[in-house]
Design an enzyme around this catalytic site. Structure first.
Site, short mmCIF file in Angstrom:
data_model
loop_
_atom_site.label_atom_id
_atom_site.label_comp_id
_atom_site.label_asym_id
_atom_site.label_seq_id
_atom_site.Cartn_x
_atom_site.Cartn_y
_atom_site.Cartn_z
N CYS A 149 64.47 1.04 25.94
CA CYS A 149 65.87 0.87 25.55
C CYS A 149 66.88 1.58 26.44
O CYS A 149 67.76 0.93 27.01
CB CYS A 149 66.05 1.34 24.11
SG CYS A 149 65.30 0.20 22.95
C1 UDX Z 1 62.99 -4.77 20.71
C2 UDX Z 1 64.29 -5.56 20.90
O1 UDX Z 1 64.13 -6.85 20.58
C3 UDX Z 1 64.84 -5.29 22.23
O2 UDX Z 1 65.98 -6.04 22.50
C4 UDX Z 1 65.21 -3.85 22.17
O3 UDX Z 1 65.91 -3.45 23.29
C5 UDX Z 1 63.94 -3.05 22.03
O4 UDX Z 1 63.29 -3.42 20.85
P1 UDX Z 1 60.49 -4.76 21.38
O5 UDX Z 1 60.15 -4.91 19.94
O6 UDX Z 1 60.27 -3.46 22.04
O7 UDX Z 1 62.02 -5.18 21.58
O8 UDX Z 1 59.88 -5.94 22.25
P2 UDX Z 1 58.38 -6.37 22.48
O9 UDX Z 1 57.46 -5.30 22.05
O10 UDX Z 1 58.34 -6.93 23.85
O11 UDX Z 1 58.19 -7.56 21.43
C6 UDX Z 1 58.75 -8.82 21.51
C7 UDX Z 1 57.77 -9.82 20.84
O12 UDX Z 1 58.40 -11.08 20.75
C8 UDX Z 1 56.46 -10.00 21.56
O13 UDX Z 1 55.39 -9.79 20.68
C9 UDX Z 1 56.51 -11.45 22.05
O14 UDX Z 1 55.23 -12.06 22.06
C10 UDX Z 1 57.41 -12.07 21.01
N1 UDX Z 1 58.05 -13.33 21.40
C11 UDX Z 1 58.76 -13.41 22.56
C12 UDX Z 1 57.98 -14.45 20.57
O15 UDX Z 1 57.34 -14.40 19.54
N2 UDX Z 1 58.60 -15.59 20.93
C13 UDX Z 1 59.27 -15.72 22.08
O16 UDX Z 1 59.80 -16.80 22.37
C14 UDX Z 1 59.35 -14.59 22.93
C1 UDX Z 2 65.79 5.13 21.73
C2 UDX Z 2 66.85 5.49 20.69
O1 UDX Z 2 66.70 6.85 20.32
C3 UDX Z 2 66.74 4.59 19.48
O2 UDX Z 2 67.80 4.87 18.57
C4 UDX Z 2 66.80 3.13 19.92
O3 UDX Z 2 66.63 2.27 18.82
C5 UDX Z 2 65.75 2.86 20.95
O4 UDX Z 2 65.91 3.74 22.05
P1 UDX Z 2 63.22 5.57 22.10
O5 UDX Z 2 63.39 4.85 23.39
O6 UDX Z 2 62.06 5.24 21.22
O7 UDX Z 2 64.52 5.41 21.19
O8 UDX Z 2 63.07 7.12 22.45
P2 UDX Z 2 63.94 8.46 22.38
O9 UDX Z 2 63.23 9.39 21.48
O10 UDX Z 2 65.36 8.24 22.13
O11 UDX Z 2 63.73 9.00 23.87
C6 UDX Z 2 64.14 8.24 25.00
C7 UDX Z 2 63.78 8.94 26.29
O12 UDX Z 2 64.60 10.09 26.46
C8 UDX Z 2 62.34 9.45 26.39
O13 UDX Z 2 61.84 9.19 27.68
C9 UDX Z 2 62.45 10.93 26.15
O14 UDX Z 2 61.43 11.66 26.79
C10 UDX Z 2 63.80 11.23 26.76
N1 UDX Z 2 64.47 12.41 26.18
C11 UDX Z 2 64.87 12.41 24.89
C12 UDX Z 2 64.75 13.51 26.99
O15 UDX Z 2 64.41 13.52 28.18
N2 UDX Z 2 65.41 14.58 26.44
C13 UDX Z 2 65.81 14.61 25.14
O16 UDX Z 2 66.41 15.61 24.73
C14 UDX Z 2 65.52 13.49 24.34
#
Ligand code: UDX
Ligand code: UDX
Length: 415
Positions: free
Chosen positions: A260
């Protein structure tokens, strides 16, 4: 309520299991049959704390067939939105999923709401999702509703975050659409903000960009502190005591990775550029973060020449508590090490399977074997790394593992 979720990835699967736990009827659609088979057998295809246990407690219908979503009150779109290097996001997944939903909406009797959870640039729900849904011949507002309702889940803490949200943001096409989501979320003990679709899309991007900004800010302070012999963690502690500042997201180190934060910054940059605005702060945060792992390699080179050296990595996941390696700092580090002619050995308790798809050419070993390397790099702060014996070793630490200070040579990235 009857809920369908399109995309059984990190977000879709977690929210599906959680909504089922709360007593809703859940249908999970994905194109990946292997993934669905695992979920059907109550084995999570991803590592996420508590998810296997939760799956064993709930019933979720899984299918590749969109017809299964026909009776749903709410259809959540949770497919991925990856971006390329330039930051322009690939909307193929969301386009494909929406077209399939439109086919179902065409034949559906009665009102339902389609809610986007995938992170998208401001305007996407209005300009892409709604027109695609209306190709069904049905009319938004009359025949179906549309919302944008982002998740703020942290991987590794996703179930806890779902059950205890800091806030719920409902972006609504109209109040009838929003009422449906309000009904679903009203029992959560959290403030609910109802606003329009594009504001909601921006709230999600701005929130992640702000977290990225905090991390980058403290990393810059850390880089300065290192030169001055000041402990940046003490500095952050002192800053965090001011409740205008707060203590979250001030851990200095290798920088942020994951699916993200990096992508959302890029999405903001390309969105701003498209409307003729140059987002200098956000661009700088993104490039600073890209450079931090390379700074780490420079610190390593102070102690060892890369060519022919055996370098061991502790940690590959983008953070502890997950098997996810998307945009992990480990990727840039391994690339730089291989380019410099080093021999790379790596250990991670959860992420080896995913990382080895990207780098089949490096050796995956136990953590004890990593300790035998000429130099050790700490990339992810898994708790177990605090129990290793670093005496006599050369360690460059990107994540502040206190025990590693026992090493013969110890170098912290920002301390
Ligand atoms: C989610 C959000 O959707 C993304 O925009 C956000 O930034 C991060 O969290 P995430 O759940 O991490 O994404 O994505 P991913 O683990 O890649 O899962 C997407 C799923 O959708 C996959 O299992 C893929 O197979 C499925 N998919 C994709 C479908 O079922 N249909 C499609 O047409 C495309
Ligand atoms: C993030 C957002 O927190 C969440 O709200 C959103 O829905 C998805 O993106 P995530 O990517 O799962 O969640 O991880 P997060 O715990 O936020 O950490 C992101 C990255 O920042 C990691 O690589 C972590 O190591 C780094 N981080 C985080 C730091 O380097 N320092 C910090 O103090 C906190």
């Amino acid at each position: 309520m009857r809920i369908s979720i399109i995309g059984a990835g990190y977000v879709g699967l977690v929210i599906g299991a959680c909504f089922a736990k709360l007593g809703n009827e859940v249908v999970l659609i994905d194109v990946d049959e292997e993934k669905l088979e695992a979920i059907h057998n109550k084995a999570s295809p991803i590592y996420e704390e508590g998810l296997d246990e939760l799956l064993s407690q709930v019933h979720i219908e899984v299918s590749t067939d969109y017809q299964k979503i026909l009776p749903s009150d709410i259809i959540f779109i949770c497919v991925g939105t990856s971006s390329d290097e330039s930051g322009s996001i690939f909307l193929e997944q969301i386009t494909e999923a929406t077209k399939q939903i439109a086919e179902v909406v065409k034949t559906r009797e009665g009102y339902c709401v389609v809610a986007v959870k995938s992170t998208v640039a401001p305007g996407t729900t209005e300009e892409l999702v709604i027109p695609l849904l209306e190709t069904s011949g049905r009319k938004v507002g009359d025949d179906f509703g549309v919302c944008m309702c982002p998740e703020f889940l942290r991987e590794g803490k996703a179930i806890y975050d779902f059950m205890h949200p800091a806030r719920v943001i409902i972006g609504e096409y109209d109040s009838k659409s929003g009422d449906m989501l309000y009904k679903l979320y009203q029992s959560f003990n959290a403030p609910i903000l109802r606003t329009n679709l594009r504001t909601t899309e921006m709230i999600k991007l701005a929130s992640n960009a702000f977290l990225a900004t905090r991390i980058t800010f403290i990393n810059e302070i850390g880089n300065i502190c290192k030169q001055l012999g000041i402990d940046v963690y003490e500095v952050a502690k002192g800053m965090g005591l001011d409740d205008r500042i707060g203590s979250g997201y001030l851990n200095a180190g290798l920088g942020f990775g994951g699916s993200c934060l990096p992508k959302d910054l890029k999405m903001l940059i390309s969105g701003a550029t498209e409307v003729g605005y140059k987002p200098t702060i956000i661009e700088e945060i993104s490039s600073f973060n890209d450079a931090q792992p390379l700074r780490f390699i420079e610190l390593l080179k102070k102690h060892i020449s890369l060519k022919g050296a055996v370098i061991g990595l502790l940690g590959l996941a983008f953070k502890p508590g997950t098997d996810d390696v998307r945009d992990s700092g480990a990727i840039k580090i391994v690339e730089a090490l291989l380019q410099g002619g080093a021999i790379v050995k790596a250990y991670d308790p959860m992420a080896v399977k995913n990382f080895s798809k990207l780098f089949p050419q490096i050796e995956y070993v136990t953590k004890e074997e990593v300790l035998d390397s000429d130099a050790i790099l700490i990339v992810t702060e898994w708790e177990e790394f605090n129990k290793l014996d670093y005496k006599g070793k050369v360690v460059v630490d990107g994540r502040r593992i206190v025990k590693a200070r026992e090493a013969r040579i110890y170098e912290g990235i920002c301390w």
